[in-house]
Structures are given as structure tokens and as C-alpha cells.
Design an enzyme around this catalytic site. Structure first.
Site, PDB file in Angstrom:
ATOM      1  N   PRO A 102     -31.173 -30.691 -32.518  1.00  0.00           N
ATOM      2  CA  PRO A 102     -32.589 -30.843 -32.176  1.00  0.00           C
ATOM      3  C   PRO A 102     -33.279 -29.484 -32.077  1.00  0.00           C
ATOM      4  O   PRO A 102     -32.804 -28.583 -31.387  1.00  0.00           O
ATOM      5  CB  PRO A 102     -32.544 -31.522 -30.803  1.00  0.00           C
ATOM      6  CG  PRO A 102     -31.209 -31.144 -30.233  1.00  0.00           C
ATOM      7  CD  PRO A 102     -30.275 -31.057 -31.403  1.00  0.00           C
ATOM      8  N   SER A 131     -35.625 -33.858 -31.443  1.00  0.00           N
ATOM      9  CA  SER A 131     -35.933 -33.324 -30.110  1.00  0.00           C
ATOM     10  C   SER A 131     -36.971 -34.153 -29.356  1.00  0.00           C
ATOM     11  O   SER A 131     -37.864 -34.746 -29.964  1.00  0.00           O
ATOM     12  CB  SER A 131     -36.461 -31.896 -30.268  1.00  0.00           C
ATOM     13  OG  SER A 131     -37.001 -31.422 -29.065  1.00  0.00           O
ATOM     14  N   GLN A 151     -32.639 -36.506 -28.811  1.00  0.00           N
ATOM     15  CA  GLN A 151     -32.315 -35.505 -27.786  1.00  0.00           C
ATOM     16  C   GLN A 151     -33.268 -35.663 -26.622  1.00  0.00           C
ATOM     17  O   GLN A 151     -34.481 -35.611 -26.785  1.00  0.00           O
ATOM     18  CB  GLN A 151     -32.413 -34.095 -28.379  1.00  0.00           C
ATOM     19  CG  GLN A 151     -32.183 -32.987 -27.360  1.00  0.00           C
ATOM     20  CD  GLN A 151     -33.470 -32.522 -26.692  1.00  0.00           C
ATOM     21  OE1 GLN A 151     -34.508 -32.475 -27.339  1.00  0.00           O
ATOM     22  NE2 GLN A 151     -33.418 -32.200 -25.401  1.00  0.00           N
ATOM     23  N   TYR A 153     -34.842 -34.458 -23.072  1.00  0.00           N
ATOM     24  CA  TYR A 153     -35.074 -33.599 -21.914  1.00  0.00           C
ATOM     25  C   TYR A 153     -35.550 -34.535 -20.832  1.00  0.00           C
ATOM     26  O   TYR A 153     -36.646 -35.111 -20.923  1.00  0.00           O
ATOM     27  CB  TYR A 153     -36.176 -32.575 -22.210  1.00  0.00           C
ATOM     28  CG  TYR A 153     -35.729 -31.366 -22.992  1.00  0.00           C
ATOM     29  CD1 TYR A 153     -34.600 -30.647 -22.621  1.00  0.00           C
ATOM     30  CD2 TYR A 153     -36.458 -30.924 -24.090  1.00  0.00           C
ATOM     31  CE1 TYR A 153     -34.197 -29.531 -23.335  1.00  0.00           C
ATOM     32  CE2 TYR A 153     -36.064 -29.799 -24.808  1.00  0.00           C
ATOM     33  CZ  TYR A 153     -34.929 -29.111 -24.418  1.00  0.00           C
ATOM     34  OH  TYR A 153     -34.546 -28.008 -25.120  1.00  0.00           O
ATOM     35  N   THR A 179     -29.799 -33.031 -23.045  1.00  0.00           N
ATOM     36  CA  THR A 179     -29.597 -31.584 -22.954  1.00  0.00           C
ATOM     37  C   THR A 179     -29.456 -31.182 -21.496  1.00  0.00           C
ATOM     38  O   THR A 179     -30.331 -31.471 -20.676  1.00  0.00           O
ATOM     39  CB  THR A 179     -30.764 -30.844 -23.633  1.00  0.00           C
ATOM     40  OG1 THR A 179     -30.735 -31.206 -25.018  1.00  0.00           O
ATOM     41  CG2 THR A 179     -30.620 -29.338 -23.506  1.00  0.00           C
ATOM     42  N   ARG A 188     -36.862 -15.660 -22.618  1.00  0.00           N
ATOM     43  CA  ARG A 188     -36.896 -15.306 -24.042  1.00  0.00           C
ATOM     44  C   ARG A 188     -37.987 -14.270 -24.225  1.00  0.00           C
ATOM     45  O   ARG A 188     -39.180 -14.598 -24.236  1.00  0.00           O
ATOM     46  CB  ARG A 188     -37.168 -16.549 -24.879  1.00  0.00           C
ATOM     47  CG  ARG A 188     -36.145 -17.645 -24.628  1.00  0.00           C
ATOM     48  CD  ARG A 188     -36.487 -18.918 -25.338  1.00  0.00           C
ATOM     49  NE  ARG A 188     -35.674 -20.022 -24.855  1.00  0.00           N
ATOM     50  CZ  ARG A 188     -35.972 -21.300 -25.026  1.00  0.00           C
ATOM     51  NH1 ARG A 188     -37.064 -21.639 -25.678  1.00  0.00           N
ATOM     52  NH2 ARG A 188     -35.176 -22.238 -24.554  1.00  0.00           N
ATOM     53  N   LYS A 245     -25.315 -32.431 -24.195  1.00  0.00           N
ATOM     54  CA  LYS A 245     -25.464 -31.238 -25.052  1.00  0.00           C
ATOM     55  C   LYS A 245     -25.640 -30.009 -24.153  1.00  0.00           C
ATOM     56  O   LYS A 245     -26.611 -29.948 -23.393  1.00  0.00           O
ATOM     57  CB  LYS A 245     -26.682 -31.417 -25.961  1.00  0.00           C
ATOM     58  CG  LYS A 245     -27.030 -30.191 -26.780  1.00  0.00           C
ATOM     59  CD  LYS A 245     -28.166 -30.471 -27.745  1.00  0.00           C
ATOM     60  CE  LYS A 245     -28.487 -29.281 -28.610  1.00  0.00           C
ATOM     61  NZ  LYS A 245     -29.227 -28.234 -27.919  1.00  0.00           N
ATOM     62  N   HIS A 269     -27.331 -23.561 -26.540  1.00  0.00           N
ATOM     63  CA  HIS A 269     -28.736 -23.678 -26.928  1.00  0.00           C
ATOM     64  C   HIS A 269     -29.116 -22.586 -27.945  1.00  0.00           C
ATOM     65  O   HIS A 269     -30.227 -22.058 -27.941  1.00  0.00           O
ATOM     66  CB  HIS A 269     -29.626 -23.571 -25.684  1.00  0.00           C
ATOM     67  CG  HIS A 269     -30.816 -24.484 -25.691  1.00  0.00           C
ATOM     68  ND1 HIS A 269     -30.874 -25.636 -24.971  1.00  0.00           N
ATOM     69  CD2 HIS A 269     -31.999 -24.399 -26.332  1.00  0.00           C
ATOM     70  CE1 HIS A 269     -32.044 -26.226 -25.151  1.00  0.00           C
ATOM     71  NE2 HIS A 269     -32.746 -25.490 -25.981  1.00  0.00           N
ATOM     72  N   ARG A 272     -30.432 -19.236 -26.470  1.00  0.00           N
ATOM     73  CA  ARG A 272     -31.813 -19.190 -25.975  1.00  0.00           C
ATOM     74  C   ARG A 272     -31.917 -19.384 -24.469  1.00  0.00           C
ATOM     75  O   ARG A 272     -33.000 -19.312 -23.913  1.00  0.00           O
ATOM     76  CB  ARG A 272     -32.644 -20.278 -26.669  1.00  0.00           C
ATOM     77  CG  ARG A 272     -32.705 -20.121 -28.153  1.00  0.00           C
ATOM     78  CD  ARG A 272     -33.176 -21.380 -28.848  1.00  0.00           C
ATOM     79  NE  ARG A 272     -34.596 -21.650 -28.691  1.00  0.00           N
ATOM     80  CZ  ARG A 272     -35.547 -21.041 -29.375  1.00  0.00           C
ATOM     81  NH1 ARG A 272     -35.232 -20.111 -30.243  1.00  0.00           N
ATOM     82  NH2 ARG A 272     -36.821 -21.353 -29.204  1.00  0.00           N
ATOM     83  N   GLY A 301     -24.229 -23.682 -32.733  1.00  0.00           N
ATOM     84  CA  GLY A 301     -24.444 -22.267 -32.437  1.00  0.00           C
ATOM     85  C   GLY A 301     -23.741 -21.371 -33.440  1.00  0.00           C
ATOM     86  O   GLY A 301     -22.512 -21.287 -33.441  1.00  0.00           O
ATOM     87  N   GLY A 302     -24.509 -20.753 -34.309  1.00  0.00           N
ATOM     88  CA  GLY A 302     -23.951 -19.744 -35.205  1.00  0.00           C
ATOM     89  C   GLY A 302     -23.260 -20.272 -36.444  1.00  0.00           C
ATOM     90  O   GLY A 302     -22.673 -19.500 -37.190  1.00  0.00           O
ATOM     91  N   GLY A 323     -28.876 -25.500 -36.326  1.00  0.00           N
ATOM     92  CA  GLY A 323     -30.281 -25.502 -35.913  1.00  0.00           C
ATOM     93  C   GLY A 323     -31.130 -24.675 -36.849  1.00  0.00           C
ATOM     94  O   GLY A 323     -31.767 -25.189 -37.776  1.00  0.00           O
TER      95      GLY A 323
HETATM   96  C1  LIG Z   1     -36.526 -22.934 -32.211  1.00  0.00           C
HETATM   97  C2  LIG Z   1     -35.491 -23.748 -31.515  1.00  0.00           C
HETATM   98  C3  LIG Z   1     -35.894 -24.847 -30.774  1.00  0.00           C
HETATM   99  C4  LIG Z   1     -34.939 -25.612 -30.126  1.00  0.00           C
HETATM  100  N1  LIG Z   1     -35.340 -26.730 -29.459  1.00  0.00           N
HETATM  101  C5  LIG Z   1     -34.418 -27.489 -28.850  1.00  0.00           C
HETATM  102  C6  LIG Z   1     -34.800 -28.692 -28.210  1.00  0.00           C
HETATM  103  O1  LIG Z   1     -35.949 -29.092 -28.237  1.00  0.00           O
HETATM  104  N2  LIG Z   1     -33.828 -29.396 -27.568  1.00  0.00           N
HETATM  105  C7  LIG Z   1     -32.526 -28.988 -27.542  1.00  0.00           C
HETATM  106  O2  LIG Z   1     -31.686 -29.656 -26.944  1.00  0.00           O
HETATM  107  N3  LIG Z   1     -32.134 -27.883 -28.183  1.00  0.00           N
HETATM  108  C8  LIG Z   1     -33.040 -27.130 -28.840  1.00  0.00           C
HETATM  109  N4  LIG Z   1     -32.629 -26.014 -29.508  1.00  0.00           N
HETATM  110  C9  LIG Z   1     -31.207 -25.675 -29.567  1.00  0.00           C
HETATM  111  C10 LIG Z   1     -30.552 -26.310 -30.800  1.00  0.00           C
HETATM  112  O3  LIG Z   1     -30.436 -27.699 -30.634  1.00  0.00           O
HETATM  113  C11 LIG Z   1     -29.148 -25.761 -31.051  1.00  0.00           C
HETATM  114  O4  LIG Z   1     -28.403 -25.806 -29.856  1.00  0.00           O
HETATM  115  C12 LIG Z   1     -29.131 -24.351 -31.617  1.00  0.00           C
HETATM  116  O5  LIG Z   1     -30.230 -24.118 -32.457  1.00  0.00           O
HETATM  117  C13 LIG Z   1     -27.842 -24.127 -32.385  1.00  0.00           C
HETATM  118  O6  LIG Z   1     -27.735 -22.813 -32.778  1.00  0.00           O
HETATM  119  P1  LIG Z   1     -28.119 -22.284 -34.256  1.00  0.00           P
HETATM  120  O7  LIG Z   1     -29.597 -22.207 -34.319  1.00  0.00           O
HETATM  121  O8  LIG Z   1     -27.439 -20.951 -34.270  1.00  0.00           O
HETATM  122  O9  LIG Z   1     -27.534 -23.237 -35.282  1.00  0.00           O
HETATM  123  C14 LIG Z   1     -33.572 -25.250 -30.198  1.00  0.00           C
HETATM  124  C15 LIG Z   1     -33.177 -24.160 -30.966  1.00  0.00           C
HETATM  125  C16 LIG Z   1     -34.120 -23.409 -31.640  1.00  0.00           C
HETATM  126  C17 LIG Z   1     -33.655 -22.272 -32.487  1.00  0.00           C
END
Ligand SMILES: Cc1cc2nc3c(=O)[nH]c(=O)nc-3n(C[C@H](O)[C@H](O)[C@H](O)COP(=O)(O)O)c2cc1C
Length: 370
Positions: A102, A131, A151, A153, A179, A188, A245, A269, A272, A301-302, A323
Site C-alpha cells: 500500500p 491504502s 490496508q 489505518y 498497519t 520525515r 503489517k 514502512h 519512513r 522494504g528494499g 512499494g
Molecule cells: C510514498 C509511500 C507511501 C506509503 N503509504 C503507505 C500507506 O498508506 N500505508 C501503509 O501501510 N504503508 C505505506 N507505505 C509503506 C509501504 O507499504 C511499504 O511498506 C514500503 O514502501 C516498502 O518499501 P519499498 O518502498 O522499499 O518497496 C508507503 C510507502 C511509501 C514509499
């Protein structure tokens, strides 16, 4: 033995034109190559929102570096003519073990937003987790996709939480991913420096009168005091599978299992939230060992390459989520870009499975990663 001969690389796609940027998708060979076109296609503040992390962004970088620290032990001469990348997530067959995490406000990247993403995911038979902060409604995404996950919140207001879940259920979603790593928004720096605001109409699922800096809006709309009791309560609200999550420790994985969750996404996340929290790949094994057969364990993540997917799978992940890669692909070239992103990851995953001597994802073993 049959000689299998087919392209080992994603098939060619025609030139795409996006605004003033021209993105030749055929020339994009790795998902990282979407980053610069995405930067060019987006407002700099929006790009900072998508690309940035918390604090010094150590965790953001470490998620990627953790994959680079591992080495693989390939097996040979296993007579593999063809590789089958299919698996299941919560009982549903997916074409390969990569799903879309998401990500909020996809319309900042492209006018079609989450609808383009979920369509591409459905066409490729992979899971898209939409999301709470999507910029297209739960219903629009549900109708365009194929049983996406929702997802959640959780809101400080239970009736808001329940209504989001019920809407997702009514719109045919497959699962609720709660989440749990955002009791408050991480620091951030880039977002704070930019006083980043999201246009009110991009909060497609929320009250129409929302405005202000994103960190403030999220703070006011989410539940800072969320606890395990709320997870139990959610069980009484929905019959859909519940996935948590944002778990990074065996301790919390154990409690999650005790509360009967259906899945865990090992996630920080995308770096973040808590800077210096452990890289997800480094946290994966303790969660996998704790969860055992009680629930499915995923990682995000990554993940940027097929070799990352395969590494996580060998360490026990059922599937991984990405993501930023699909988000940048969306910004660069809309639906076609997202489809290309999937093709690249699938071709790479298939390639690495074959090189590892695994005909199916289930053939990977723990001892193939050091
Ligand atoms: C711009 C952005 C917005 C995100 N928004 C949400 C969100 O609304 N809800 C959530 O559970 N995670 C959110 N995430 C986290 C992603 O679901 C995910 O954990 C993460 O992007 C994975 O890492 P990656 O970007 O390296 O693949 C967000 C990530 C990014 C980069």
C-alpha cells in the site's frame, strides 16, 4: 528432453509518451530505471514524499543493503527444463510471489492513480494492497481490480474504522492488512521541510473537509493508542483474513500468532517510520521461525530485483511486497509502466529461481542463503 526456448527477458513494448517526458519502456530493463523518469514526471515535493524516509534515512538504505549482504548457494544439475513461479497468498493463486504494497495518494504520481495499479496487478494475477490513504475510492479500486487487499489505518473513531472495513468487504476485497507501525508519523525531514500537503480531493476515502500538512492530517485521522485489543475487536467486525503489517521482532510475532492473525508483513514502512529500526531482511528469519505454520509471513522494504525476491523466499517469506518500484513505474508511464515493472520482476525472479536450481518456489531451501 524437450528443449525449452523462449525469451529470458521481458518482451519489448512500444514507446510511451507521458507529458513532456518520453519513456521508452523497452529500454527500461531494471525497476530502478523508473526512478529518474518518475522524478521528471512529478512535482518535486511529491517525489520527495515518495522517495524519502525518516531521519537520516539509514533504515531506508539498509533495507536495500541487507539484501547485498547475503550470498546465495545455487544447486546444479537438477534437470530443470522450466520454472514455475506460481504460489498462493492466503489461499489464492498468484502468478509469482511479488505483491504491491500500500502506497498513499497514487494520483500524485499519475491521474489514474490506484486504479491503474490495481488493473495492472489483476492482469498479471498478483495481489495489490490498497491504502486507506488511496486517492481513488475503495469502491473504484475494488471494481477495477481482482480482490485487492485493503490496508487499514485504524481511526481514533471506531465507527470510521468499521465503515472502512465494511466498505472493503462489500467491494470484494480479499483481506485486511492492518498497519501497526504508525502510532505516530515518523520524522520525515523532507516532508517537514516542504510542509507537504496533499490536495483534499486525494483523500478519496476520508471526510471531504480534510486539509493541512500531511503529517498533521495522518496524526489526526489515525489511532495513536492502537493495541492488541483493537486487533481482537477487528475480528468481530470482519470475516476477512487479518494481516498485520509492520512487525519486526519475534516477540511481537508471537503475540500476533496468539491473537490468531492470518498473516504478518515484516516491514519497517519502507524506512519512513523509525530510523535505525532493523532492516526487514534481517528481521525476517526470527519472525518466520516464530510464526512457524501458524500464519503466512511476507516481507517488504528494499526489494528491487528478482534476486531479492528469491533471497527472501529462501529465508522463509511466502511472498514479498514492493512499494516505490511500482509507484515510480506508474509516475513514469501509467498503467503500461506498472505492467512493465511486473514483467521485469517476474522475468528476473524466474531467471534467479532457475539459476538457484529451484523448479518451483517451494524448492528453495534455507541453506541456499548465507
Ligand atoms: C510514498 C509511500 C507511501 C506509503 N503509504 C503507505 C500507506 O498508506 N500505508 C501503509 O501501510 N504503508 C505505506 N507505505 C509503506 C509501504 O507499504 C511499504 O511498506 C514500503 O514502501 C516498502 O518499501 P519499498 O518502498 O522499499 O518497496 C508507503 C510507502 C511509501 C514509499
Amino acid at each position: 528432453m524437450t528443449h525449452v526456448y523462449r525469451s529470458r527477458h521481458p518482451p519489448a513494448i512500444n514507446l510511451m509518451v507521458m507529458g513532456r517526458e518520453e519513456v521508452d519502456l523497452e529500454r527500461i530493463l531494471t525497476v530502478d530505471e523508473f526512478t529518474e523518469p518518475a522524478r521528471g514526471a512529478m512535482d518535486p515535493k511529491a517525489f520527495a514524499y515518495f522517495s524519502g524516509g525518516a531521519g537520516y534515512e539509514l533504515t531506508l538504505a539498509d533495507n536495500i543493503a541487507a539484501f547485498g549482504r547475503r550470498r546465495l548457494r545455487p544447486r546444479v544439475l537438477r534437470g530443470i527444463a522450466d520454472v514455475d513461479t506460481r504460489t498462493t497468498m492466503l489461499g489464492r493463486e498468484v502468478s509469482f510471489p511479488v505483491a504491491f504494497a500500500p502506497v498513499g495518494f497514487n494520483r500524485l504520481a499519475h491521474p489514474e492513480g490506484e486504479v491503474a495499479v490495481t488493473r495492472a496487478a489483476a492482469a498479471a494475477r498478483i495481489v495489490h494492497c490498497c491504502s486507506t490513504f488511496s486517492s481513488r475510492t475503495i469502491e473504484d479500486v475494488g471494481a477495477a481490480g481482482d480482490r485487492p487487499w485493503f490496508q487499514l489505518y485504524a481511526s481514533y473513531d471506531r465507527s470510521v474504522t468499521d465503515s472502512l472495513v465494511q466498505r472493503a468487504e462489500a467491494a470484494g476485497y480479499q483481506a485486511i492488512a492492518v498497519t501497526v507501525d504508525l502510532p505516530v508519523v515518523g520524522y520525515r525531514d523532507q516532508e517537514l521541510r516542504n510542509s507537504f500537503e496533499v490536495p483534499p480531493e486525494f483523500f478519496a476515502n476520508m471526510r471531504p473537509d480534510i486539509e493541512g500538512e500531511l503529517a498533521d492530517v495522518v496524526f489526526h485521522e489515525t489511532h495513536q493508542g492502537l493495541s492488541w485489543d483493537d486487533i481482537d475487536r477487528l475480528r468481530s467486525v470482519t470475516s476477512l483474513p487479518i494481516v498485520l503489517k509492520g512487525i519486526l521482532t519475534a516477540e511481537d510475532a508471537l503475540i500476533a500468532v496468539e491473537h490468531g492473525v492470518d498473516g504478518i508483513i515484516v516491514s519497517n514502512h519502507g524506512g519512513r517510520q523509525l530510523d535505525r529500526s532493523i532492516a526487514t531482511l534481517d528481521a525476517l528469519e526470527e519472525v518466520v521461525q516464530t510464526a512457524g505454520d501458524s500464519c503466512e509471513v511476507y516481507l517488504d522494504g528494499g526489494v528491487r530485483r528478482g534476486v531479492d525476491v528469491v533471497t527472501a523466499l529462501a529465508l522463509g517469506a511466502r511472498a514479498v511486497f514492493v512499494g516505490r518500484p511500482y509507484l515510480y513505474a506508474l509516475a513514469a508511464a501509467g498503467h503500461a509502466g506498472v505492467s512493465r515493472c511486473i514483467e521485469i520482476l517476474r522475468a528476473e525472479t524466474e531467471n534467479v529461481l532457475h539459476l538457484m536450481g529451484a523448479a518451483r518456489v517451494g524448492d528453495l531451501s534455507r541453506d541456499q542463503v548465507i
